[in-house]
Design an enzyme around this catalytic site. Sequence first.
Site, PDB file in Angstrom:
ATOM      1  N   VAL A   5     -34.467   3.960  20.951  1.00  0.00           N
ATOM      2  CA  VAL A   5     -33.761   2.692  20.723  1.00  0.00           C
ATOM      3  C   VAL A   5     -33.017   2.830  19.399  1.00  0.00           C
ATOM      4  O   VAL A   5     -33.322   3.698  18.573  1.00  0.00           O
ATOM      5  CB  VAL A   5     -34.713   1.482  20.679  1.00  0.00           C
ATOM      6  CG1 VAL A   5     -35.264   1.181  22.056  1.00  0.00           C
ATOM      7  CG2 VAL A   5     -35.834   1.700  19.673  1.00  0.00           C
ATOM      8  N   SER A   6     -32.044   1.957  19.178  1.00  0.00           N
ATOM      9  CA  SER A   6     -31.155   2.124  18.033  1.00  0.00           C
ATOM     10  C   SER A   6     -31.692   1.544  16.735  1.00  0.00           C
ATOM     11  O   SER A   6     -31.271   1.936  15.658  1.00  0.00           O
ATOM     12  CB  SER A   6     -29.791   1.476  18.311  1.00  0.00           C
ATOM     13  OG  SER A   6     -29.177   2.133  19.400  1.00  0.00           O
ATOM     14  N   SER A   7     -32.623   0.589  16.812  1.00  0.00           N
ATOM     15  CA  SER A   7     -33.062  -0.077  15.588  1.00  0.00           C
ATOM     16  C   SER A   7     -34.508  -0.509  15.703  1.00  0.00           C
ATOM     17  O   SER A   7     -35.074  -0.619  16.790  1.00  0.00           O
ATOM     18  CB  SER A   7     -32.193  -1.311  15.308  1.00  0.00           C
ATOM     19  OG  SER A   7     -32.373  -2.268  16.337  1.00  0.00           O
ATOM     20  N   GLN A  10     -34.960  -3.691  17.745  1.00  0.00           N
ATOM     21  CA  GLN A  10     -35.109  -3.494  19.182  1.00  0.00           C
ATOM     22  C   GLN A  10     -36.528  -3.051  19.525  1.00  0.00           C
ATOM     23  O   GLN A  10     -37.115  -3.485  20.513  1.00  0.00           O
ATOM     24  CB  GLN A  10     -34.113  -2.442  19.677  1.00  0.00           C
ATOM     25  CG  GLN A  10     -32.685  -2.926  19.728  1.00  0.00           C
ATOM     26  CD  GLN A  10     -31.754  -1.873  20.311  1.00  0.00           C
ATOM     27  OE1 GLN A  10     -32.113  -0.714  20.438  1.00  0.00           O
ATOM     28  NE2 GLN A  10     -30.556  -2.303  20.659  1.00  0.00           N
TER      29      GLN A  10
END
Length: 523
Positions: A5-7, A10
């Site tokens: 996931v990007s962050s 998230q």
Amino acid sequence: MYARVSSKEQEKEGFSIPAQLKLLKEYAAANGFAVAQEYIDVETAKQTGRAAFGEMVAYLKAHPSIRVMLVEKTDRLYRNLKDWVTVDELDVEIHFPKEGVVLSRESRSSEKFMHGIKVLMAKNYIDNLSEEARKGMQEKAEQGIWPTKTPLGYRNITGPDGKKIIAVDPTLSPIVSQMFDWYARGDISLKEAARKAHAAGLTYPKSGAKVPVSTVHTILRNRLYTGWFEWHGKLIHGKHEALVPVELWERVQGVLDGRFASKAKRGKHDFAFSGLIACHACGCAVVGEIKKQRYVYYHCTGYADKCQGNPASCRRKHVREEALEAQFTELLGRLRFDDEVLEWVRDALHASHADERREHEEAVKRHQAEHKRLNDRIHAMYVDKLDGLVDTAFFEKMSNQWREEQNRCQREIERHQNADKSYLSEGVALLDLARNAQRLFEKQQPREKRRLLNFVLSNCTWEDGEVVATFREPFDMLAETTTAAARIEAGEGAISAKTEIWLPGLESYYASIYLEKRQKSDS
């Protein structure tokens, strides 16, 4: 298996990693795969350097028997071309269950082509996000809203309109403001400023860790605390509350740049003249040293790698602090003049101030007229908006731009008004300091002695036990005038000295002050 996931947001929301792992495990079971290793990244894939991705690549290189990789879809694995090449060189079979694609060396050229298109689309998506983010930040900045993470002393909050703005941190802002006051005096180092700030309670809000000296330096350099900030080379008046006046911030910049910084010697004993004098013979610094626990001697450091002369010879020469103090006292005595001359000075100031005042008044009128013209524009456009001739978005854009110009005009008006008020007081205070410099010097503590000498003198050198120094402007002109007046007074009397020397000298002196003020005003 690889999931990403990007962050961290998230990850905390939990909508992605568990779903990816569930899908991949079901796919592995359905296809008879035994999972050897799982890797999870919680960071963006737009750049190389992901921790788990790197570990996975190293694991596959070390285990040539494992040649199948399971990833939900293409953009989970990479969003940059370098990582694509890295994985391609591993010669592994990649399964993308969500896309229904298996990619390997044996894949058809059309499948590889489509995969390449997906990678480029993923990269383009990230590039577009970055571009849109930059546009959003630029638009936010132009509206006077600081568009990124706040420095210490402020905090991010959500405004009434739902937009993220910055507001004063009631806990840390007083300490930050105090730091500017401390450092603006020019008599403490960054390290001392950091120590005072720590004692006052300046720490990082989340971790509680002490703020390092480098961060203190960054804070003191940050224009944001004045209510203004720079964004892509443009100076913008922010909508946030200022913590320090612009003048105080500019003073601190001067100290940081070394224009007003004290050269005080760090150590247990505060030597009055350390850092002020250079050795005439070799150019090295002359420093203080205590002998027999009570006598202070000064000598050249004579550093071998810097010394331009004979280091050993320079180090052998010493001078008592009392001798240096007597020589500095004599130098400052050259600025002394009597009360009658000071009265003439005040009269000269009032006369020269008439022209200065007129110039400030004219400048104020110009800026007031510009301010009114912009206000009339805003009012006229508001009427057009009510009549439906211009839309709301255009009105907001132009009115914000014109209000920014009005704020600039208002700042200029205040600057000229303040300069007008300070002209007389600064001139008299400067001359009062000069004529009392010798008396003040004799009564001050070592640090204050050093500050006074730094303010009045420059290029101090020590040669064969004698101090040679240059008076800074405009004290050099005063010293020359008092010396010439003393010579004439000794031969022809006080009246002749005042007539022949002081009146022409004062004209030159005030001309120099006037020109200096004009240059500052123009800049």
